[in-house]
Design a protein around this motif. Structure first.
Motif, short mmCIF file in Angstrom:
data_model
loop_
_atom_site.label_atom_id
_atom_site.label_comp_id
_atom_site.label_asym_id
_atom_site.label_seq_id
_atom_site.Cartn_x
_atom_site.Cartn_y
_atom_site.Cartn_z
N ILE A 114 1.31 -2.20 -37.63
CA ILE A 114 1.43 -1.81 -36.23
C ILE A 114 0.17 -1.00 -35.91
O ILE A 114 -0.02 0.09 -36.44
N GLN A 115 -0.68 -1.56 -35.07
CA GLN A 115 -1.98 -0.97 -34.78
C GLN A 115 -2.00 -0.43 -33.35
O GLN A 115 -1.79 -1.18 -32.40
N ALA A 116 -2.24 0.86 -33.20
CA ALA A 116 -2.25 1.46 -31.87
C ALA A 116 -3.42 0.95 -31.04
O ALA A 116 -4.49 0.62 -31.56
N SER A 117 -3.20 0.89 -29.73
CA SER A 117 -4.23 0.53 -28.76
C SER A 117 -3.79 1.12 -27.42
O SER A 117 -2.97 2.04 -27.39
N ALA A 118 -4.33 0.62 -26.32
CA ALA A 118 -3.98 1.18 -25.01
C ALA A 118 -4.13 0.12 -23.92
O ALA A 118 -4.96 -0.79 -24.03
N VAL A 119 -3.33 0.27 -22.86
CA VAL A 119 -3.44 -0.67 -21.73
C VAL A 119 -4.77 -0.51 -21.01
O VAL A 119 -5.16 -1.38 -20.22
N GLY A 120 -5.48 0.57 -21.31
CA GLY A 120 -6.82 0.73 -20.75
C GLY A 120 -7.76 -0.39 -21.13
O GLY A 120 -8.81 -0.55 -20.51
N ILE A 121 -7.39 -1.18 -22.12
CA ILE A 121 -8.23 -2.30 -22.56
C ILE A 121 -8.44 -3.32 -21.45
O ILE A 121 -9.45 -4.02 -21.42
N TYR A 122 -7.50 -3.37 -20.49
CA TYR A 122 -7.60 -4.37 -19.42
C TYR A 122 -8.59 -3.98 -18.33
O TYR A 122 -8.97 -4.81 -17.51
N GLY A 123 -8.99 -2.70 -18.31
CA GLY A 123 -9.78 -2.23 -17.19
C GLY A 123 -8.87 -1.74 -16.08
O GLY A 123 -7.66 -1.67 -16.24
N THR A 124 -9.44 -1.39 -14.94
CA THR A 124 -8.66 -0.82 -13.84
C THR A 124 -8.60 -1.77 -12.66
O THR A 124 -9.51 -2.57 -12.43
N SER A 125 -7.51 -1.67 -11.89
CA SER A 125 -7.34 -2.50 -10.70
C SER A 125 -6.17 -1.97 -9.89
O SER A 125 -5.18 -1.49 -10.45
N GLN A 126 -6.26 -2.06 -8.56
CA GLN A 126 -5.15 -1.69 -7.70
C GLN A 126 -4.36 -2.91 -7.26
O GLN A 126 -3.32 -2.78 -6.60
N PHE A 158 -15.13 3.29 -20.61
CA PHE A 158 -15.07 3.84 -21.97
C PHE A 158 -13.75 3.54 -22.67
O PHE A 158 -13.73 3.18 -23.85
N LEU A 159 -12.63 3.69 -21.96
CA LEU A 159 -11.34 3.44 -22.58
C LEU A 159 -11.19 1.98 -23.00
O LEU A 159 -10.67 1.68 -24.07
N SER A 160 -11.64 1.08 -22.14
CA SER A 160 -11.56 -0.34 -22.47
C SER A 160 -12.44 -0.65 -23.67
O SER A 160 -12.03 -1.36 -24.59
N HIS A 161 -13.65 -0.12 -23.66
CA HIS A 161 -14.60 -0.35 -24.77
C HIS A 161 -14.01 0.16 -26.09
O HIS A 161 -14.05 -0.53 -27.12
N THR A 162 -13.43 1.37 -26.06
CA THR A 162 -12.84 1.95 -27.26
C THR A 162 -11.68 1.11 -27.76
O THR A 162 -11.57 0.83 -28.97
N SER A 163 -10.80 0.69 -26.86
CA SER A 163 -9.63 -0.10 -27.25
C SER A 163 -10.04 -1.45 -27.83
O SER A 163 -9.43 -1.92 -28.81
N LYS A 164 -11.06 -2.07 -27.26
CA LYS A 164 -11.53 -3.36 -27.79
C LYS A 164 -12.03 -3.22 -29.22
O LYS A 164 -11.67 -4.01 -30.10
N LEU A 165 -12.85 -2.20 -29.46
CA LEU A 165 -13.39 -2.01 -30.81
C LEU A 165 -12.29 -1.62 -31.79
O LEU A 165 -12.32 -2.03 -32.96
N TRP A 166 -11.31 -0.87 -31.32
CA TRP A 166 -10.19 -0.45 -32.16
C TRP A 166 -9.38 -1.67 -32.60
O TRP A 166 -9.04 -1.82 -33.76
N GLU A 167 -9.10 -2.55 -31.65
CA GLU A 167 -8.35 -3.76 -31.99
C GLU A 167 -9.18 -4.70 -32.87
O GLU A 167 -8.64 -5.35 -33.78
#
Length: 298
Positions: free
Chosen positions: A110-122, A137-146
């Motif tokens: 089970i590998q942690a990540s974040a929904v920030g990987i998708y980027g932002t949108s309204q 930054f959050l998306s970049h970090t999550s991508k490298l983490w995964e």
């Protein structure tokens, strides 16, 4: 089962530990500062320090849960961003090293990540099928983490990338959100239309246990409530729960001045939906915001 947990002493990790302890599993918490006291089903193992050899102290591990990483709730200086990213990559590399050093491989990571990987949108809805196209930054970090987690998945281990939303509970972001209202100074932050994909920490812990136990769950898994809200509604719900006014608008430029690049966390957002959890018949404990906030002790 024997379960190894990194980040097990943190806010989310403590809730995961509580759920898994109740199920009778043997837990091995990897930490830089092991506790002296141990219980029959709970063990602390030193790691990521000079001379630490957790691969020799651990038994054959059935499941790895990797939650380790420096908190993102700090001003995002250049050094802080480096520390946030490197802490996650270093921990995941070490998990892989330990797995490779042991004779028996786990069945699940089970590998942690974040929904920030998708980027932002309204306007967009993001499910596990959505491509991770964010550039912040959050998306970049999550991508490298995964991506680092994928090197463990390549060993033939079923891997679940738990993409966390905004986690509500007695710690984390909710006490910070409540504070202005407790001081009678709460109100809409920024435009108020930015989406908040929230989830109660109890559901985070139970979703992790659910993913462990269900062989059909693999790949990305959004850990969010099925009912995301916009920031204005979040504030109004907090105000209602605390019986405080929701009146003081906080302009975006004030947040940007105070928080710098970290203002992304409150001024932008994404509407992430837990499609895979719902299709897998997971029953949310706290699907509605008002009840989730009321259930969060401070």
């Amino acid at each position: 089962m024997n379960i190894a947990i990194t980040g097990g002493t943190g806010f989310i990790g403590q809730h995961v530990k509580k759920v898994l302890e109740a199920e009778g599993h043997h837990l091995y918490i990897l930490t830089r500062k092991p506790k002296d006291s141990e219980q029959n089903h709970l063990h602390y193992v030193q790691w990521l320090t000079e001379g630490a050899t957790p691969e020799h102290e651990l038994p054959a591990i059935d499941i790895w849960i990797n939650l380790a990483g420096k908190s993102i709730f700090t001003r995002w200086t250049h050094q802080a961003k480096q520390d946030i990213l490197s802490s996650r990559l270093q921990a995941t590399k070490e998990v892989r090293r330990i797995i490779e050093a042991q004779q028996t491989k786990p069945s699940v990571l089970i590998q942690a990540s974040a929904v920030g990987i998708y980027g932002t949108s309204q306007t967009q809805n993001f499910t596990e099928e959505s491509p991770p196209e964010g550039t912040d930054f959050l998306s970049h970090t999550s991508k490298l983490w995964e991506q680092e987690g994928q090197t463990i998945e390549a060993l033939g281990i079923r891997t679940v990338y738990t993409r966390f939303g905004v986690v509500l509970g007695e710690k984390g972001t909710l006490p910070l959100m409540k504070l202005p209202y407790q001081l009678f100074a709460g109100g809409t932050i920024g435009s108020g239309s930015q989406w908040v994909s929230w989830v109660h920490v109890d559901d985070v812990a139970h979703l992790i246990a659910f993913a462990m136990e269900n062989d059909q769950v693999s790949g990305p898994l959004n850990l969010t409530s099925p009912h995301p809200v916009q920031m204005k509604q979040l504030g109004q719900t907090i105000a209602s729960t605390l019986h405080r006014p929701h009146w003081l608008k906080v302009p975006s430029f004030v947040i940007k001045t105070a928080l710098g690049e970290m203002s992304l966390l409150v001024l932008e957002g994404q509407r992430a939906l837990p499609k895979k959890a719902l299709l897998s018949s997971y029953k949310f404990l706290h699907p509605e915001l008002k009840e989730a906030i009321s259930h969060s002790e401070v």
